[in-house]
Design an enzyme around this catalytic site. Structure first.
Site, PDB file in Angstrom:
ATOM      1  N   ILE A  37       0.843  -1.204   0.000  1.00  0.00           N
ATOM      2  CA  ILE A  37       0.000   0.000   0.000  1.00  0.00           C
ATOM      3  C   ILE A  37       0.874   1.249   0.000  1.00  0.00           C
ATOM      4  CG2 ILE A  37      -1.722   1.325   1.288  1.00  0.00           C
ATOM      5  CD1 ILE A  37      -2.872  -1.360   2.265  1.00  0.00           C
ATOM      6  N   CYS A  38       1.949   1.247   0.799  1.00  0.00           N
ATOM      7  CA  CYS A  38       2.850   2.410   0.846  1.00  0.00           C
ATOM      8  C   CYS A  38       3.474   2.663  -0.522  1.00  0.00           C
ATOM      9  CB  CYS A  38       3.939   2.202   1.893  1.00  0.00           C
ATOM     10  SG  CYS A  38       3.311   2.117   3.590  1.00  0.00           S
ATOM     11  N   HIS A  39       3.869   1.600  -1.191  1.00  0.00           N
ATOM     12  CA  HIS A  39       4.444   1.744  -2.529  1.00  0.00           C
ATOM     13  C   HIS A  39       3.447   2.399  -3.475  1.00  0.00           C
ATOM     14  CE1 HIS A  39       5.166   0.302  -6.676  1.00  0.00           C
ATOM     15  NE2 HIS A  39       6.385   0.714  -6.394  1.00  0.00           N
ATOM     16  N   LEU A  75       2.936   6.244  -2.416  1.00  0.00           N
ATOM     17  CA  LEU A  75       4.071   7.122  -2.702  1.00  0.00           C
ATOM     18  C   LEU A  75       4.360   7.210  -4.196  1.00  0.00           C
ATOM     19  CD1 LEU A  75       4.277   7.081   0.372  1.00  0.00           C
ATOM     20  CD2 LEU A  75       6.747   7.188   0.087  1.00  0.00           C
TER      21      LEU A  75
END
Length: 154
Positions: free
Chosen positions: A50-52, A55
């Site tokens: 999810i962070c990938h 960002l």
């Protein structure tokens, strides 16, 4: 379990100042961006799915002239490896030590898991929080919300 401060930093309040190292070891403070809108994005951990996605979307979407600052408890070295791999040129700030101190100041640190929730704060040029959203670690944020909020802030 709720974050240490069950109430995220409030809209209308002065944003807590901080100084953290970016992925190159350069100190970055919130105060150095006075006069500029800032999108401050807390995320749990580098290299996670999810962070990938979040960002990478921020990398690819202009934010109406605002300065993007991202923060996680990962080390400067982890941030450098991730930024190099993904082409992230915006500051990835390390809230590694004291562990989660800035996330705590913004009320988005999850004590049980040891990392930040998905908190986003839009800060105006005077250092005042003008908009925020906090999602659990498992729920991605909608970039369209940032874009609309930035457009509404003069």
């Amino acid at each position: 379990m709720k974050p240490v401060n069950a109430h995220p930093a409030e809209v209308g309040a002065l944003a807590p100042d901080f100084e953290l190292q970016d992925q190159h070891g350069t100190p970055v403070s919130l105060a150095q961006f006075r006069g500029t809108k800032v999108v401050l994005v807390f995320y749990p951990l580098a290299f996670s799915g999810i962070c990938h996605g979040e960002l990478s979307a921020l990398r690819d979407q202009p934010l109406d002239g605002a300065q993007l600052l991202t923060v996680s408890v990962d080390s400067m070295f982890t941030h450098r490896a991730w930024a190099d791999r993904e082409g992230y040129t915006f500051p990835l700030l390390s809230d590694f030590w004291p562990h989660g101190q800035v996330a705590r100041a913004y009320g988005v640190f999850d004590e049980a898991k040891g990392f930040a929730l998905r908190g986003t704060f839009i800060i105006d040029g005077e250092g005042v929080i003008r908009w925020s959203v906090v999602n659990p670690a498992s729920a991605a944020r909608d970039l369209a919300d940032y874009t609309k909020a930035l457009a509404d802030i003069s």
